[in-house]
Design a protein around this motif. Structure first.
Motif, short mmCIF file in Angstrom:
data_model
loop_
_atom_site.label_atom_id
_atom_site.label_comp_id
_atom_site.label_asym_id
_atom_site.label_seq_id
_atom_site.Cartn_x
_atom_site.Cartn_y
_atom_site.Cartn_z
N THR A 12 0.83 -1.21 0.00
CA THR A 12 0.00 0.00 0.00
C THR A 12 0.87 1.26 0.00
OG1 THR A 12 -1.75 -1.18 1.18
CG2 THR A 12 -1.82 1.23 1.24
N ILE A 13 1.86 1.29 0.87
CA ILE A 13 2.74 2.46 0.95
C ILE A 13 3.53 2.62 -0.35
CG2 ILE A 13 4.75 3.45 2.14
CD1 ILE A 13 3.57 2.09 4.72
N SER A 14 3.98 1.51 -0.92
CA SER A 14 4.71 1.57 -2.19
C SER A 14 3.85 2.16 -3.30
CB SER A 14 5.19 0.18 -2.59
OG SER A 14 5.87 0.22 -3.82
N LEU A 15 2.59 1.75 -3.36
CA LEU A 15 1.69 2.30 -4.38
C LEU A 15 1.48 3.80 -4.18
CD1 LEU A 15 -1.02 -0.49 -4.71
CD2 LEU A 15 0.72 0.15 -6.39
N ILE A 16 1.38 4.22 -2.93
CA ILE A 16 1.18 5.65 -2.64
C ILE A 16 2.43 6.45 -2.97
CG2 ILE A 16 0.84 7.32 -0.75
CD1 ILE A 16 -0.97 5.12 0.57
N VAL A 17 3.59 5.95 -2.57
CA VAL A 17 4.84 6.70 -2.73
C VAL A 17 5.43 6.56 -4.12
CG1 VAL A 17 7.22 6.90 -1.89
CG2 VAL A 17 5.35 6.57 -0.27
#
Length: 159
Positions: free
Chosen positions: A48-53
């Motif tokens: 999730t964080i990878s997709l956001i960042v």
């Protein structure tokens, strides 16, 4: 350099915190369930964080050596072995051994230039540093054993 030291210290604190949580989950569910829960939640959070960042760059995985894909499997081994060793030893003793092993193997991999690492010259000071850490573990363990024996003497018996 200061930021690197700070991040390394934060990582150490987070690993210790994670191990406490992992140990508690392990005691209530079992090692494999705990490993699944820990790594599954880690996957969901990091994805999730990878997709956001990083957005679409999350899926740009070309030009990677094939053996690097097994990193997740290595993570399973880390979590399961650590949780079991913490159950059989004590958390602090198990983590101390893990740290010494990690430093020793990192020194070996660096010195030999394995797995794509830049070869770093092996020095006596590096070996001495690892031996001091291992010695510290023995002092920690033997000192703790002596103290535990002193604390378990029957009442009225002199030390």
């Amino acid at each position: 350099m200061v930021m690197g030291l700070l991040l390394a210290m934060i990582a150490g604190a987070l690993v210790s915190l994670q191990n406490i949580f992992n140990s508690n989950v392990n005691q209530r569910t079992g090692a494999w369930s705990a490993t699944t829960l820990v790594l599954g939640m880690g996957f969901v959070a990091s994805f999730t964080i990878s997709l956001i960042v990083e957005g679409r760059a999350t899926f740009a995985l070309q030009n990677m050596q094939p053996w690097y894909w097994i990193s997740g499997l290595i993570g399973v081994g880390v979590v399961i072995c650590l949780m079991q060793s913490m159950r059989m030893l004590t958390p602090t003793y198990a983590i101390s051994i893990v740290m010494a092993s990690q430093i020793g193997f990192a020194l070996l991999f660096d010195s030999l230039g394995w797995l794509g690492l830049e070869k770093v010259p092996f020095t006596f000071n590096q070996l001495l540093g690892v031996l001091v850490i291992i010695g510290g573990i023995f002092v920690f363990k033997l000192g703790g054993s002596r103290q535990a024996k002193l604390n378990t003497k029957p009442a009225g018996e002199s030390l």
